[in-house]
Design a protein around this motif. Structure first.
Motif, PDB file in Angstrom:
ATOM      1  N   PRO A  23      -2.060  12.798  -9.788  1.00  0.00           N
ATOM      2  CA  PRO A  23      -0.998  13.351  -9.757  1.00  0.00           C
ATOM      3  C   PRO A  23      -1.009  14.685 -10.221  1.00  0.00           C
ATOM      4  CG  PRO A  23      -2.128  12.388 -12.018  1.00  0.00           C
ATOM      5  CD  PRO A  23      -3.180  12.104 -10.660  1.00  0.00           C
ATOM      6  N   HIS A  24      -2.022  16.205  -9.746  1.00  0.00           N
ATOM      7  CA  HIS A  24      -1.745  16.894 -10.184  1.00  0.00           C
ATOM      8  C   HIS A  24      -1.739  18.110  -9.074  1.00  0.00           C
ATOM      9  CE1 HIS A  24      -2.751  15.695 -14.667  1.00  0.00           C
ATOM     10  NE2 HIS A  24      -4.043  15.069 -13.611  1.00  0.00           N
ATOM     11  N   THR A  25      -2.136  16.976  -8.067  1.00  0.00           N
ATOM     12  CA  THR A  25      -1.850  18.765  -6.945  1.00  0.00           C
ATOM     13  C   THR A  25      -0.744  19.486  -6.769  1.00  0.00           C
ATOM     14  OG1 THR A  25      -3.337  16.713  -5.874  1.00  0.00           O
ATOM     15  CG2 THR A  25      -3.255  19.742  -4.472  1.00  0.00           C
ATOM     16  N   LEU A  26       0.230  18.791  -6.763  1.00  0.00           N
ATOM     17  CA  LEU A  26       1.933  19.877  -6.572  1.00  0.00           C
ATOM     18  C   LEU A  26       2.239  20.068  -8.251  1.00  0.00           C
ATOM     19  CD1 LEU A  26       4.114  17.055  -5.108  1.00  0.00           C
ATOM     20  CD2 LEU A  26       3.483  19.533  -4.027  1.00  0.00           C
ATOM     21  N   ASP A  27       1.915  20.083  -8.901  1.00  0.00           N
ATOM     22  CA  ASP A  27       1.811  21.267 -10.154  1.00  0.00           C
ATOM     23  C   ASP A  27       0.965  22.033 -10.230  1.00  0.00           C
ATOM     24  OD1 ASP A  27       4.346  18.648 -11.071  1.00  0.00           O
ATOM     25  OD2 ASP A  27       2.647  18.099 -12.438  1.00  0.00           O
ATOM     26  N   ASP A  28      -0.410  21.720  -9.458  1.00  0.00           N
ATOM     27  CA  ASP A  28      -1.150  22.408  -9.581  1.00  0.00           C
ATOM     28  C   ASP A  28      -0.750  23.516  -8.818  1.00  0.00           C
ATOM     29  OD1 ASP A  28      -2.986  21.457 -11.229  1.00  0.00           O
ATOM     30  OD2 ASP A  28      -3.961  21.086  -9.539  1.00  0.00           O
ATOM     31  N   LEU A  29       0.166  23.424  -7.216  1.00  0.00           N
ATOM     32  CA  LEU A  29       0.156  24.812  -6.389  1.00  0.00           C
ATOM     33  C   LEU A  29       1.861  24.635  -6.391  1.00  0.00           C
ATOM     34  CD1 LEU A  29      -0.550  22.312  -3.125  1.00  0.00           C
ATOM     35  CD2 LEU A  29      -1.137  24.460  -3.988  1.00  0.00           C
ATOM     36  N   VAL A  30       2.109  23.827  -7.059  1.00  0.00           N
ATOM     37  CA  VAL A  30       3.470  24.728  -7.143  1.00  0.00           C
ATOM     38  C   VAL A  30       3.672  25.924  -8.716  1.00  0.00           C
ATOM     39  CG1 VAL A  30       6.136  24.908  -8.644  1.00  0.00           C
ATOM     40  CG2 VAL A  30       5.485  23.623  -6.988  1.00  0.00           C
ATOM     41  N   ALA A  31       2.772  25.486  -9.562  1.00  0.00           N
ATOM     42  CA  ALA A  31       2.779  26.462 -10.611  1.00  0.00           C
ATOM     43  C   ALA A  31       1.851  27.967  -9.905  1.00  0.00           C
ATOM     44  CB  ALA A  31       1.484  26.155 -11.722  1.00  0.00           C
ATOM     45  N   VAL A  32       1.055  27.997  -8.826  1.00  0.00           N
ATOM     46  CA  VAL A  32       0.063  29.509  -8.506  1.00  0.00           C
ATOM     47  C   VAL A  32       0.691  29.780  -7.613  1.00  0.00           C
ATOM     48  CG1 VAL A  32      -1.982  27.802 -10.040  1.00  0.00           C
ATOM     49  CG2 VAL A  32      -1.254  28.138  -6.878  1.00  0.00           C
ATOM     50  N   MET A  33       1.092  29.237  -6.495  1.00  0.00           N
ATOM     51  CA  MET A  33       1.514  29.593  -5.763  1.00  0.00           C
ATOM     52  C   MET A  33       2.572  30.967  -5.191  1.00  0.00           C
ATOM     53  SD  MET A  33      -0.160  28.905  -2.901  1.00  0.00           S
ATOM     54  CE  MET A  33       1.158  29.606  -1.606  1.00  0.00           C
ATOM     55  N   PRO A  34       3.716  31.092  -6.426  1.00  0.00           N
ATOM     56  CA  PRO A  34       4.060  32.600  -6.283  1.00  0.00           C
ATOM     57  C   PRO A  34       3.542  33.430  -6.958  1.00  0.00           C
ATOM     58  CG  PRO A  34       5.197  30.648  -7.914  1.00  0.00           C
ATOM     59  CD  PRO A  34       3.821  30.107  -6.905  1.00  0.00           C
ATOM     60  N   ALA A  35       1.941  33.836  -7.215  1.00  0.00           N
ATOM     61  CA  ALA A  35       1.526  34.752  -7.311  1.00  0.00           C
ATOM     62  C   ALA A  35       0.498  35.150  -6.616  1.00  0.00           C
ATOM     63  CB  ALA A  35      -0.060  34.046  -8.908  1.00  0.00           C
ATOM     64  N   ARG A  36       0.270  34.389  -5.519  1.00  0.00           N
ATOM     65  CA  ARG A  36       0.495  34.334  -4.114  1.00  0.00           C
ATOM     66  C   ARG A  36      -1.470  34.410  -4.467  1.00  0.00           C
ATOM     67  NH1 ARG A  36       3.514  38.151  -0.571  1.00  0.00           N
ATOM     68  NH2 ARG A  36       5.690  37.430  -1.270  1.00  0.00           N
ATOM     69  N   PRO A  37      -2.927  33.510  -4.258  1.00  0.00           N
ATOM     70  CA  PRO A  37      -3.595  33.714  -4.417  1.00  0.00           C
ATOM     71  C   PRO A  37      -4.648  33.670  -3.365  1.00  0.00           C
ATOM     72  CG  PRO A  37      -2.428  31.233  -4.974  1.00  0.00           C
ATOM     73  CD  PRO A  37      -1.752  32.707  -4.796  1.00  0.00           C
ATOM     74  N   GLY A  38      -5.613  34.012  -3.308  1.00  0.00           N
ATOM     75  CA  GLY A  38      -6.448  34.067  -1.932  1.00  0.00           C
ATOM     76  C   GLY A  38      -6.690  33.282  -0.746  1.00  0.00           C
ATOM     77  N   GLY A  39      -6.853  31.871  -1.869  1.00  0.00           N
ATOM     78  CA  GLY A  39      -7.282  30.902  -0.775  1.00  0.00           C
ATOM     79  C   GLY A  39      -7.182  29.531  -2.134  1.00  0.00           C
ATOM     80  N   ILE A  40      -6.766  28.335  -0.979  1.00  0.00           N
ATOM     81  CA  ILE A  40      -7.204  27.366  -1.859  1.00  0.00           C
ATOM     82  C   ILE A  40      -7.978  26.325  -1.315  1.00  0.00           C
ATOM     83  CG2 ILE A  40      -5.846  25.071  -2.068  1.00  0.00           C
ATOM     84  CD1 ILE A  40      -4.575  26.780  -3.822  1.00  0.00           C
ATOM     85  N   MET A  41      -8.862  25.640  -2.288  1.00  0.00           N
ATOM     86  CA  MET A  41     -10.340  25.518  -2.420  1.00  0.00           C
ATOM     87  C   MET A  41      -9.554  23.222  -2.661  1.00  0.00           C
ATOM     88  SD  MET A  41     -13.980  24.061  -3.905  1.00  0.00           S
ATOM     89  CE  MET A  41     -14.820  24.706  -3.298  1.00  0.00           C
ATOM     90  N   LEU A  42     -10.118  23.158  -1.450  1.00  0.00           N
ATOM     91  CA  LEU A  42      -9.246  20.929  -1.848  1.00  0.00           C
ATOM     92  C   LEU A  42     -10.635  20.455  -2.116  1.00  0.00           C
ATOM     93  CD1 LEU A  42      -6.925  19.730  -1.791  1.00  0.00           C
ATOM     94  CD2 LEU A  42      -7.268  19.637   1.043  1.00  0.00           C
ATOM     95  N   PRO A  43     -10.828  19.811  -3.404  1.00  0.00           N
ATOM     96  CA  PRO A  43     -11.683  18.689  -3.818  1.00  0.00           C
ATOM     97  C   PRO A  43     -10.914  17.553  -2.732  1.00  0.00           C
ATOM     98  CG  PRO A  43     -10.348  19.017  -5.204  1.00  0.00           C
ATOM     99  CD  PRO A  43      -9.801  20.093  -4.034  1.00  0.00           C
TER     100      PRO A  43
END
Length: 301
Positions: A84-104
């Motif tokens: 249940p958490h992935t979209l909440d994670d992405l919505v929170a961190v993407m405005p900060a423009r991370p260098g990349g994402i790891m998908l487990p």
């Protein structure tokens, strides 16, 4: 694929150490970012308890945003797509423009394609160039995913594949993933092999999994050197003390660079030759390809 705000393809090709750090500790994130790791993997998955995830997300966002010069190194491991958490994670961190994402805990390529759609929408919403956020995928953590490790050629955003043994053991109901001598048992060595083969088929980097005993740096050195010979381009780390060992193991030595340069120059001087005599033996085109790859890893043209 564009990498406008993140690391360049050359940076990613040279990424040797990928250091996990919990996303609920600003102190540990700061220590990791100040260290020698080529990539800092800020973890919102296993390192953060379910009840702490909501509080960790803004911490991660604020930390990345506060370190623009290091942003290309600051990646985020989000939670798996079947939770249940992935979209909440992405919505929170993407405005900060991370260098990349790891998908487990992927089940197959379809998870990467789903993540791509999420990232595309969030890039547009946050003024980030479309396709600019690269992805590393954990491709062996579920039983199903083991049958799909060769499916990532051309998968959107994917720049590296890595593997995990602990979650795979849990997925198949195994009591242990080790032989009595401490080595990985067959299924997990198979996972390692399928990862390096899948990465080669996809034309991306293969990254070795963690060494859980961060006190035994000699064992880490031996393993890192072995998997580099096997075709891996870097390794995951769980403690800052592991990073210098990994960086050294995956950095071509001066002797290796000199030999690779000699081989490349020899073929350049004999462009019509398929096989060339060298040091009492014969070299053919695979030797040239390996030499060129080593020079790229060393950051040389």
């Amino acid at each position: 694929m564009s990498l406008q705000h993140g690391a360049s393809q050359r940076d990613l090709a040279a990424a040797r150490s990928w250091l996990f750090v919990p996303g609920d500790s600003e102190r540990k994130m700061a220590k990791a970012a100040a260290g020698e790791a080529d990539i800092v993997l800020i973890d919102l998955e296993d390192a953060v308890a379910p009840g702490a995830k909501a509080a960790a997300r803004p911490l991660v966002h604020d930390f990345i945003k506060a370190h623009p010069a290091e942003r290309h190194r600051l990646w985020v491991r989000v939670n798996p797509l079947d939770g249940p958490h992935t979209l909440d994670d992405l919505v929170a961190v993407m405005p900060a423009r991370p260098g990349g994402i790891m998908l487990p805990k992927v089940h197959g390529r379809q998870d990467v394609e789903r993540l791509d759609r999420y990232l595309e929408a969030l890039e547009v919403a946050n003024g980030i160039g479309q396709g600019a956020t690269p992805v590393i995928v954990l491709v062996t953590e579920t039983a199903e995913s083991m049958f799909h490790t060769g499916d990532y050629k051309g998968a959107p955003r994917v720049v590296a594949l890595t593997w995990g043994a602990e979650d795979l053991a849990d997925s198949i109901g195994a009591a242990s993933n080790r032989n009595p001598d401490g080595a990985y048992s067959f299924t997990y060595e198979l996972a390692r092999s399928l990862t390096v083969l899948g990465a080669a088929a996809a034309g991306v980097a293969a990254i070795e999994t963690i060494s859980a005993d961060f006190h035994d740096l000699e064992a880490l050195k031996s393993r890192a050197e072995k998997v580099r010979r096997d075709g891996f381009r870097g390794m995951l780390a769980i403690h800052p003390a592991q990073v210098p060992v990994i960086n050294a193991a995956f950095t071509p030595s001066e002797a290796e660079v000199a030999e690779a340069r000699e081989i490349v120059d020899l073929f350049a001087a004999n462009p019509g030759q398929g096989a060339i005599g060298w040091r009492g033996g014969m070299l053919d085109r695979p030797y040239l390809a390996r030499a060129e790859r080593l020079l790229r890893q060393a950051g040389m043209p």
